[in-house]
Design a protein around this motif. Structure first.
Motif, PDB file in Angstrom:
ATOM      1  N   PRO A 145       0.819  -1.222   0.000  1.00  0.00           N
ATOM      2  CA  PRO A 145       0.000   0.000   0.000  1.00  0.00           C
ATOM      3  C   PRO A 145       0.849   1.268   0.000  1.00  0.00           C
ATOM      4  O   PRO A 145       1.859   1.347   0.694  1.00  0.00           O
ATOM      5  CB  PRO A 145      -0.812  -0.129   1.297  1.00  0.00           C
ATOM      6  N   GLN A 146       0.448   2.220  -0.810  1.00  0.00           N
ATOM      7  CA  GLN A 146       1.059   3.551  -0.903  1.00  0.00           C
ATOM      8  C   GLN A 146       2.516   3.505  -1.360  1.00  0.00           C
ATOM      9  O   GLN A 146       3.301   4.386  -1.022  1.00  0.00           O
ATOM     10  CB  GLN A 146       0.951   4.290   0.440  1.00  0.00           C
ATOM     11  N   GLN A 147       2.878   2.512  -2.129  1.00  0.00           N
ATOM     12  CA  GLN A 147       4.201   2.505  -2.741  1.00  0.00           C
ATOM     13  C   GLN A 147       4.098   2.992  -4.178  1.00  0.00           C
ATOM     14  O   GLN A 147       3.182   2.607  -4.899  1.00  0.00           O
ATOM     15  CB  GLN A 147       4.821   1.107  -2.703  1.00  0.00           C
ATOM     16  N   SER A 160       7.754   4.761  -0.339  1.00  0.00           N
ATOM     17  CA  SER A 160       6.664   4.333   0.539  1.00  0.00           C
ATOM     18  C   SER A 160       5.989   5.539   1.160  1.00  0.00           C
ATOM     19  O   SER A 160       6.633   6.355   1.836  1.00  0.00           O
ATOM     20  CB  SER A 160       7.193   3.424   1.651  1.00  0.00           C
ATOM     21  N   GLY A 161       4.685   5.658   0.948  1.00  0.00           N
ATOM     22  CA  GLY A 161       3.911   6.722   1.574  1.00  0.00           C
ATOM     23  C   GLY A 161       3.596   6.443   3.024  1.00  0.00           C
ATOM     24  O   GLY A 161       3.068   7.314   3.727  1.00  0.00           O
ATOM     25  N   GLU A 200       1.581  11.450   1.600  1.00  0.00           N
ATOM     26  CA  GLU A 200       2.520  10.342   1.420  1.00  0.00           C
ATOM     27  C   GLU A 200       3.979  10.786   1.381  1.00  0.00           C
ATOM     28  O   GLU A 200       4.853   9.963   1.146  1.00  0.00           O
ATOM     29  CB  GLU A 200       2.203   9.587   0.121  1.00  0.00           C
ATOM     30  N   ARG A 201       4.249  12.053   1.619  1.00  0.00           N
ATOM     31  CA  ARG A 201       5.614  12.535   1.450  1.00  0.00           C
ATOM     32  C   ARG A 201       6.113  13.277   2.682  1.00  0.00           C
ATOM     33  O   ARG A 201       5.327  13.714   3.531  1.00  0.00           O
ATOM     34  CB  ARG A 201       5.709  13.444   0.229  1.00  0.00           C
ATOM     35  N   SER A 202       7.419  13.409   2.767  1.00  0.00           N
ATOM     36  CA  SER A 202       8.027  14.211   3.816  1.00  0.00           C
ATOM     37  C   SER A 202       8.157  15.650   3.328  1.00  0.00           C
ATOM     38  O   SER A 202       8.179  15.917   2.122  1.00  0.00           O
ATOM     39  CB  SER A 202       9.401  13.656   4.192  1.00  0.00           C
ATOM     40  N   ALA A 236      12.251  12.580  -1.629  1.00  0.00           N
ATOM     41  CA  ALA A 236      11.893  11.191  -1.941  1.00  0.00           C
ATOM     42  C   ALA A 236      13.132  10.311  -1.968  1.00  0.00           C
ATOM     43  O   ALA A 236      13.022   9.078  -1.934  1.00  0.00           O
ATOM     44  CB  ALA A 236      11.170  11.117  -3.281  1.00  0.00           C
ATOM     45  N   ASN A 237      14.312  10.916  -2.022  1.00  0.00           N
ATOM     46  CA  ASN A 237      15.590  10.202  -2.054  1.00  0.00           C
ATOM     47  C   ASN A 237      16.273  10.217  -0.685  1.00  0.00           C
ATOM     48  O   ASN A 237      17.434   9.853  -0.581  1.00  0.00           O
ATOM     49  CB  ASN A 237      16.496  10.854  -3.115  1.00  0.00           C
ATOM     50  N   MET A 238      15.539  10.626   0.356  1.00  0.00           N
ATOM     51  CA  MET A 238      16.148  10.841   1.671  1.00  0.00           C
ATOM     52  C   MET A 238      15.549   9.942   2.749  1.00  0.00           C
ATOM     53  O   MET A 238      14.396   9.518   2.660  1.00  0.00           O
ATOM     54  CB  MET A 238      15.935  12.294   2.124  1.00  0.00           C
ATOM     55  N   VAL A 239      16.361   9.712   3.786  1.00  0.00           N
ATOM     56  CA  VAL A 239      15.886   9.105   5.028  1.00  0.00           C
ATOM     57  C   VAL A 239      16.464   9.912   6.184  1.00  0.00           C
ATOM     58  O   VAL A 239      17.518  10.548   6.042  1.00  0.00           O
ATOM     59  CB  VAL A 239      16.314   7.625   5.165  1.00  0.00           C
TER      60      VAL A 239
END
Length: 345
Positions: A145-147, A160-161, A200-202, A236-239
């Motif tokens: 879900p939400q990928q 991943s959202g 779904e995003r940061s 989207a490329n970060m953690v």
């Protein structure tokens, strides 16, 4: 005979009046239904900018079932709205059919584009950017879900959202690309990826005063063009990454990977991502998940060699020997090299 005719006259008038009343009520019914449909359409147009998965058919059906207007109740009894057999089934090419989800368009060429696949699809494909995967074939992983698949100029992301982070990021490195990117100016302009729905995003504010770095999964130093460099700063490329780990041991992992790719005879494919194993820790209002571990899987397409750097997202992490691909798949359940032939150990 005259008397009988006179007796029937009021009945005909009453019948005529009754038909006229019914006709007027029918017009009111149609007017109410049309007005409501127009309102729903306007609401849908505005809402699509926030959630591209909403459809007017589904939204309208849900709204109409919750609204009780006498005219509409009468229309429902007569079968309105008509069931055409596709009210709840997406049209070909929409979510649920194994193609790009409704509201998202695949990008042309190899530049950044819209998300190409969501959980309505059965498996990952990255049809818009296969060049980042060995043999031009992405691993066929069950989409959760939400990928969503995101294609950039220099890398691909399965996002991943739920965690608001990548599941993995895929790159193709070689000597030519790395030499081409040498000397590029680092932009450091981080940005929230507008291709992802807000829920779904940061966001940039999630990382402020969190104590964590915005840790690149596809490093900026891997990029071969100014466009790819700029895109590498997408959140989207970060953690969320421990600052000491990001600037220290993990930076050495990234540097060692580039050095190997510079020496390699051909393409080197790299998969990088977070691992969540313990109690959930989050940062920011959007609850961006903080990974417990980070991995970097390196595959040399020429020799068939592969290895995986596996490190705790912690300040006291030390450089250790990589683990095998088999051990990686055992720990994560992600067969990222399922489409390539690996030599036996």
């Amino acid at each position: 005979m005259t008397t009988a005719k006179n007796k029937n006259t009021p009945a005909r008038k009453r019948s005529s009046a009754k038909k006229k009343t019914r006709s007027g009520f029918s017009r009111f019914q149609k007017f109410s239904a049309s007005a409501l449909a127009a309102a729903l359409a306007s609401f849908q147009i505005a809402s699509c900018s926030f959630n591209p998965h909403w459809s007017l058919g589904q939204l309208g059906a849900a709204a109409l079932s919750a609204i009780h207007i006498p005219a509409l109740e009468s229309l429902r009894k007569s079968g309105w709205p008509a069931d055409t057999g596709n009210t709840h089934r997406p049209a070909p090419g929409h979510a649920g059919q194994g193609t790009a989800s409704a509201g998202h368009h695949r990008p042309s060429g190899t530049t950044a584009g819209q998300p190409t696949r969501t959980a309505a699809s059965s498996a990952t494909s990255f049809a818009s950017c296969p060049q980042f995967f060995p043999g031009g074939r992405a691993p066929s992983l069950q989409v959760q879900p939400q990928q969503r698949e995101l294609c950039f100029s220099g890398f691909a992301v399965l996002h991943s959202g739920l965690t608001k982070t990548p599941v993995f990021v895929a790159e193709r490195l070689n000597r030519q690309l790395l030499l081409q990117g040498q000397g590029l100016q680092r932009t450091d302009k981080f940005y929230a990826d507008a291709r992802l729905p807000r829920m779904e995003r940061s966001e940039l504010d999630d990382y402020k005063r969190s104590g964590f770095s915005r840790g690149h999964m596809a490093p900026a130093a891997d990029m071969a063009s100014p466009e790819a460099m700029a895109q590498s700063f997408s959140l989207a490329n970060m953690v969320p990454q421990n600052q000491v780990h990001n600037a220290g041991v993990w930076a050495k992992v990234e540097e060692d990977t580039r050095k190997y790719a510079l020496r390699a005879q051909g393409d080197v494919f790299v998969f990088t991502g977070p691992v969540f194993s313990g109690p959930v820790q989050t940062i920011g209002a959007n609850q961006v998940h903080v990974p417990d571990y980070l991995f970097k899987l390196v595959y040399d397409a020429t020799t068939g060699r592969s290895w995986v750097y596996w490190q705790a997202n912690s300040a006291d992490t030390r450089m250790g020997p990589p683990i095998s691909y088999e051990e990686f798949t055992r720990r994560t359940g992600m067969p990222l090299l399922a489409n390539v032939h690996l030599p036996r150990a």
